[in-house]
Structure formats: structure tokens, C-alpha cells
Design a protein around this motif. Structure first.
Motif, short mmCIF file in Angstrom:
data_model
loop_
_atom_site.label_atom_id
_atom_site.label_comp_id
_atom_site.label_asym_id
_atom_site.label_seq_id
_atom_site.Cartn_x
_atom_site.Cartn_y
_atom_site.Cartn_z
N ASP A 73 1.04 8.70 4.17
CA ASP A 73 1.09 7.27 4.48
C ASP A 73 0.09 6.91 5.56
O ASP A 73 -0.57 5.87 5.50
CB ASP A 73 2.50 6.88 4.94
CG ASP A 73 3.53 7.03 3.83
OD1 ASP A 73 3.22 6.64 2.69
OD2 ASP A 73 4.62 7.55 4.09
N ALA A 109 0.81 -1.21 0.00
CA ALA A 109 0.00 0.00 0.00
C ALA A 109 0.85 1.27 0.00
O ALA A 109 0.47 2.27 -0.58
CB ALA A 109 -0.93 0.01 1.20
N LEU A 110 1.99 1.22 0.66
CA LEU A 110 2.81 2.43 0.77
C LEU A 110 4.00 2.44 -0.20
O LEU A 110 4.87 3.31 -0.12
CB LEU A 110 3.33 2.59 2.21
CG LEU A 110 2.28 2.57 3.33
CD1 LEU A 110 2.93 2.89 4.67
CD2 LEU A 110 1.16 3.56 3.05
N ASN A 111 4.02 1.47 -1.12
CA ASN A 111 5.09 1.40 -2.11
C ASN A 111 6.48 1.44 -1.49
O ASN A 111 7.34 2.21 -1.90
CB ASN A 111 4.96 2.54 -3.12
CG ASN A 111 3.74 2.38 -3.99
OD1 ASN A 111 3.54 1.33 -4.63
ND2 ASN A 111 2.88 3.38 -4.00
N LEU A 112 6.67 0.62 -0.47
CA LEU A 112 7.98 0.55 0.17
C LEU A 112 8.80 -0.52 -0.55
O LEU A 112 9.15 -1.56 0.02
CB LEU A 112 7.85 0.20 1.66
CG LEU A 112 6.95 1.15 2.48
CD1 LEU A 112 6.72 0.63 3.88
CD2 LEU A 112 7.56 2.54 2.54
#
Lengths: 210, 381, 85
Positions: C43, C15-18
Motif C-alpha cells: 500500500d 487506489a488501495l481498494n478499501l
């Protein structure tokens, strides 16, 4: 005083080029190339993955444009102006946001998508990365408009509103992407090859190998 | 310095289709913001200032067939036509440029059913520019500025620069945005919408209200381009970037402070009035109070117009500047509708009651997503 | 609960594109928003969307949000508590 184009970066057709930096990879699909290029040049900035495709393209272009260029040492943060343009604004991300709300039973608008539905957020990303705080503006043109960009950037330099400009075209749509970004300064600091800041020269560079 | 005059203007909002009509309603403390309960736009009720479709079509019908144009285009045309009618600027002339400021343009066309009527290309802002060129028979292709919530103010700054540098004699600036499902859902996902009409700088403020609007300001280096010689000039203006965060304003008001400092540097004048951005989100209003105080302007009367029209996005800088010009001409400070008790940590001088006051100039500011800020001075000729 | 914690870690990364982060690098007890993952206000809002989208749970207000989003464990507890209730 004449102004010069001291560097430029072109990213399109799965190829990225700025001065001696060059990378191409035709094995990946369009937008995937931006991630490949980011990795290839060894850039370490995890926020890159959070950006939308338009911001990634703009970010990467400026990253390569300034990689071998001492802009940070030569100018105060407020003296660097970022003047960018494109045709599709943030349409590629607008479509993603629209999809997330088009069905009431699957209605999940995402703040991290919505924030990128403004083209100038790319300028914000570049400013955060490089700590630039000067003039910024995003223009929409049907095609790359060398005459206008030249006129406006020259005005900003003539009036000493800025000392140096990052300007050009960063276009992203669902099918394709194209960025041609220029570094404009009062005189050449590092380059022996002087290219005058003129609409004709901007166009010549824009049309290179395209 | 070459003088640039504010020749004519117009404001189109739910409070009226001219600057005068809007001002008359504002003096009666009337707001365009109300609750909407329309599941087509949002799953839950929301507060916004929306222009009635029927009224818009009625007004537009005197110019052209309402079915041929989108809401966004009709608002632009209504606003520009009214402003032009109060000036003798030749819009079709080589010396005149049209600048359009907007964040989202025809964004409603992304909704499936509407796209088919008008076609794919119509969603693009360059297409709006082309359409306006044809509609008004312009010499130059209109310039489109899309720079979040500072778009309108930045468009005026750019227009003034182009005239000052002798590139045009007249610049017509229009700022317009419509509020749709797209915009409401986005701001809602940011949890930034107010639970009632927004309350700028107030202790109980809890978010912004969105609004639809279209505003036009005509600038010229020739003060006789208006029926009554213009008495207000456009001074220097600047844009800056916080270089801090893409959605949250700088906690120290860095970019806005820098923009204001540049204006104060260019004009030695003492500021008589500030027209703030004042969106009524917790962070924006706090940030502005910090920037004003840092610039030594904490005692200058300041207001926000957002309580009347909501946040009109790309139109905000233009319609709020038009109302600031109205205030200058009439030596009148309008109150900040929705404001009752100061809710920012720096004690700035928020105007809570409409007051006659001799005004020399007005500092107009704006801030937006992407960390952008702008400041511009209007002054009396 | 343990499964839920592992599942949440993967969902947060997505979801947070980590992109450069692996689930095992996230400490479920550590605060999410102080240094750690370098997360910001967007975030936090995105994690609220995640809870709604994947678990059908709404966070009542900012106050509760702060507690729920403190760590991966607090998120998991919130989910478990509200599902049983």
C-alpha cells in the motif's frame, strides 16, 4: 490407505456451490459475481477487495470448501498442502500490468497489480487467511488434469509429507472463470457419503452440471 | 531410501552456455550483470544480467531456425540439448518426464508487435509444454511448475519425489526465464532493484539485480545414465508457506526455517555448505540469516550466486543447484560476488573467497512471492 | 487544502481498494500505517505511485516517504508545498 474426497466447491457460470452452500446470480457480469458471492456468504475479510480476480476466485473457493469443515481443528498448519492448477496462469492480471507500461507517457506500473502476476500468490493468500504453512505448488495444464493431480497428491499423502490437501483447478482469463476445488483427506471425518479419491471421481465432479 | 542421482546439467547465462563455461568465468570473479540503457526495456538505466540475442541465435542456429522460436524457447532448447548430450537418458522414453519451471514464460509476447508474429496462444505456458513435447518427440506432456522464485528448486524436489515413488526412471528439469520490460517495471515498482550489481548479504546492499538464464538438471534412479557414474544424489526437499504476507518475507524466517527443519529431520547429516537464495534485498537476506541461525546453521559456509547472474527467477533454483552440484563434485566453495562486509543482524558465515574444502553435502534454499519457501539437500553418493 | 484532503481520501480508497471504507471514516491526522487502515508495504508503494500519477510528484527516498505518507494531512502538505515551489 484409501483417501477420500470429503468436500468440493465449484464456482462457474455465476454459480457457487459447496455442500449445502449455494448461491447464484446471473444478473451480474462475470467477475462481478465473485464480489456478490463474497457479500452473500457474509465473509468479512477486507483484503479480498485488494486481490486480483484469480486470487479472489481461489480465496472464495477455499472459503466455501472449509466453511462447514473442521480442517483447522483436525490438522496442524504444516500438514495441509495446497496443490492448484490452471491453464492461463495469471494472464488476466499480466494484461493489466502490461497495459500500465505500454505507453511511456502513461507509464505507471503498480506494485499491487504486479504482485498478482504470479499464479501461486493465490496459494499465499489462502495460507495467510487460514494460517496453513505446508506444501504448496502451482501447476499449469492445458485442461483440468485429474490424473496428474491425483498422482501427485496421493504421493504427498502416501509419503506423509502432508495429511490433508486442498487441490484442484482455478482458472481465470479475460472472458471467463472456473474453479473446482477438492478437499482430500485420509478418511471421511464429517461426511457420511464416502467418495474415493480417484481420477474418475475427480472428473465426475469436475463435469457436474457444466 | 532409494537413491536419485544428478546425471548431467547445463547452465545458460551471459557467462556461458555450459556449466563448465559458467564456472570458469565465476572463478575469475566475472559477473554477467551490467548497466543497460535501453528505453525499450525501461525509461531509466538499470542493472541486469541479460543474454545477448546474437549469441543465442548463433548457438541455436546449429539446432534449428532461430526465427521459428521465441527467446525463451531457444534458451530452453539450448540448455536441455547440452545437458542431454552429457547423458545417455532417452528423452523420448515412457520412463522419462520433462518438468519445465518458469515464472513468466513467453511474457515478451504480450508486447503488441511480438504477439502478431507468434500468435496469441504462444503466451500460454501449456503451449510451451506442447511445443517442447513436439520438438523433442516426448512420450509425456511436460509438467509445468510456476511457483514464483522457488519454481526451479520445487521442480527438482517434485522430480525427485516422482522418481523415488517409482513413477519415472528419469526426470529432466529445465528452469528458464527472460527479463523484459514487464519484469523490470514490476520489480522497479517494488523499489527492489539495486543501484549497481547486487551485493548479497553485504552491509551496503540495496536491492536485487535481475538476470536471464536457463538451467537443466537430469535426475535418474540409474547412476549409469551419465558417461562418468554420477557422484551426487538428490535428497529430501520440502516447500512451505510463511502465511504472513504476499510480497514481504517473514521477519522471523518462519517458512524457510520450517522447510530447513524438515530437511534436517529427514537427513541426520551435518551440513557442509548452504547455497542461499541471497537476492540482496534488505529483507530477504536478513530473513535468511535469521532462518539459518534458528536452524543452528550459522557456522556453515554459505554463499549466494546472485552476484554472478542476478536473480534469474524461475531458472534460479535450477542453475544455482547445478552450480552447487559442481561445487560438491569439485570440493570447492565459490565466493559470494559483491559481498564485502556482513550486513545481516545474525552473524552467518558468508563465503568471501573461493576456497577448496572437502564437501559432503549442500543445502539449497529459495524463497519467493506468495510467501513460499523451499529447501533441498544434495549429498555425495 | 481542505478540498485537497477530501480529494486525497477518495483517491486513497480507490487506489488501495478499501472498498468497505468511506472518506469520512479516514481521520486526516491519524497515522496511515499504524493499525488505522490496516495498510501494508505494498500500500505504501501504491501511495507513492498515486502521488506520481495524479500529482506528478516523486518521493526522493524511503526516509522522505515515511514522512510524506505519515497521514492524509502530511500527504496534502507535501503536495501543496511542492506545487507552489
Amino acid at each position: 490407505m484409501p483417501y477420500t474426497i470429503t468436500n468440493f466447491c465449484i464456482i462457474r457460470n455465476n454459480k457457487a456451490q459447496a455442500g449445502s452452500l449455494s448461491y447464484s446470480d446471473t444478473s451480474v457480469a462475470g467477475h462481478e459475481f465473485l464480489i456478490k458471492a463474497y457479500q452473500h456468504f457474509g465473509i468479512s475479510y477486507p483484503k479480498f477487495y485488494k486481490m486480483d480476480n484469480l486470487s479472489r476466485l481461489g480465496f472464495l473457493s477455499v472459503e466455501l470448501l472449509l466453511k462447514n469443515h473442521p480442517v483447522h481443528q483436525l490438522y496442524k498448519p504444516e500438514d495441509v498442502g495446497i496443490i492448484l492448477s490452471n491453464a492461463s496462469s495469471s494472464l488476466s492480471t499480466d494484461i493489466i500490468h502490461q497495459r500500465s507500461i505500454s505507453n511511456r507517457s502513461e507509464y505507471f506500473p503498480s506494485p499491487s497489480v504486479f504482485v498478482y502476476t504470479l499464479p501461486n500468490v493465490m496459494i499465499g493468500e489462502i495460507c495467510i487467511r487460514h494460517k496453513f504453512s505446508g506444501e504448496g505448488c502451482f501447476f499449469i495444464h492445458e485442461r483440468f488434469n485429474a490424473a496428474f493431480l491425483h498422482q501427485y497428491v496421493k504421493l504427498l499423502l502416501d509419503n506423509r509429507i502432508i495429511q490433508c490437501s486442498i487441490t484442484g483447478w482455478v482458472e481465470m482469463n479475460e472472458q471467463n472463470y472456473e474453479s473446482v476445488v477438492y478437499l482430500i483427506e485420509k478418511q471421511s471425518q464429517t461426511n457420511n457419503q464416502i467418495v474415493n479419491f480417484e481420477p474418475g471421481e475427480l472428473n465426475k465432479i469436475y463435469l457436474k452440471d457444466s | 531410501m532409494k537413491e536419485i542421482f544428478a546425471i548431467a546439467d547445463n547452465i545458460v547465462t551471459p557467462l556461458g552456455f555450459s556449466t563448465q563455461e559458467n564456472a570458469a568465468n565465476m572463478l575469475k570473479n566475472i559477473t554477467g550483470i551490467r548497466q543497460w540503457n535501453d528505453v525499450q526495456i525501461a525509461p531509466e538505466p538499470f542493472y541486469a544480467s541479460l543474454i545477448d540475442d546474437e549469441t543465442l541465435n548463433q548457438k541455436f542456429a546449429s539446432f534449428d531456425d532461430p526465427a521459428r522460436f521465441t527467446r525463451f524457447e531457444k534458451m530452453i532448447i539450448c540448455s536441455v540439448k547440452d545437458a542431454l548430450s552429457n547423458s545417455n537418458v532417452d528423452f523420448t522414453n515412457k520412463k522419462t518426464l520433462f518438468i519445465l519451471s518458469t515464472t513468466k514464460g513467453n511474457i515478451d509476447l504480450l508486447e503488441k508487435n511480438k504477439m502478431t508474429v507468434f500468435g496469441n496462444e504462444r503466451t500460454s505456458l501449456w503451449h510451451t509444454a506442447r511445443l517442447m513435447k513436439e520438438y523433442f518427440s516426448l512420450y509425456h506432456m511436460p509438467l509445468v511448475v510456476s511457483n514464483a522464485c522457488i519454481s526451479g528448486l520445487l521442480a527438482i524436489i517434485i522430480g525427485a519425489r516422482l522418481i523415488r515413488n517409482g513413477l519415472f526412471e528419469n526426470v529432466v528439469i529445465n528452469g528458464s526465464d527472460i527479463i523484459t520490460e514487464f519484469v523490470i517495471s514490476g520489480f522497479n515498482s517494488f523499489k527492489s532493484l539495486s543501484t549497481g550489481p547486487c551485493r548479497p548479504f553485504d552491509k551496503t546492499r540495496d536491492g536485487l539485480s535481475l538476470g536471464e538464464g536457463s538451467g537443466t538438471i537430469i535426475l535418474s534412479s540409474n547412476r549409469n545414465r551419465s558417461a562418468v557414474p554420477s557422484s551426487v544424489c538428490i535428497g529430501e526437499g520440502f516447500s512451505t508457506n510463511d502465511a504472513n504476507h504476499i510480497s514481504g518475507p517473514s521477519r522471523t524466517g518462519e517458512g524457510l526455517f520450517l522447510a530447513i527443519s524438515k530437511v534436517l529431520n529427514a537427513h541426520a547429516a551435518r551440513i557442509s555448505y548452504i547455497s542461499a537464495h541471497g537476492t540482496a534485498t534488505l529483507y530477504n537476506d536478513e530473513m535468511e540469516s535469521i532462518a539459518f541461525t534458528r536452524a543452528g546453521l550459522q557456522n556453515v559456509p554459505v554463499n549466494s550466486f546472485k552476484g554472478y547472474w542476478g536473480h534469474t527467477l524461475g531458472a534460479a533454483g535450477v542453475i544455482e543447484s547445478a552450480m552447487a552440484i559442481y561445487s560438491l563434485k569439485n570440493n570447492l566453495l565459490l565466493n559470494t560476488l559483491g559481498f564485502n562486509e556482513t550486513g545481516v543482524s545474525n552473524p552467518i558465515s558468508v563465503i568471501s573467497k573461493a576456497t577448496p574444502c572437502k564437501l559432503e553435502n549442500c543445502l539449497k534454499v529459495a524463497s519467493g512471492f506468495g510467501g513460499c519457501n523451499a529447501a533441498l539437500l544434495f549429498y555425495k553418493a | 487544502m481542505e478540498n485537497l484532503v477530501e480529494k486525497l481520501k477518495s483517491e486513497i480508497i480507490e487506489a488501495l481498494n478499501l472498498a468497505e471504507m468511506k472518506p469520512e471514516q479516514i481521520d486526516e491526522n491519524a497515522p496511515l500505517f499504524v493499525d488505522g487502515l490496516g495498510l501494508d508495504s505494498i500500500d505504501a508503494l501504491e501511495l507513492i505511485v498515486l502521488l506520481e500519477k495524479k500529482y506528478g510528484l516523486k518521493v526522493a527516498n524511503a526516509e522522505e516517504g515515511k514522512k510524506v505518507l505519515y497521514s492524509v494531512n502530511s500527504m496534502a502538505e507535501f503536495i501543496t508545498r511542492n506545487k507552489k515551489g
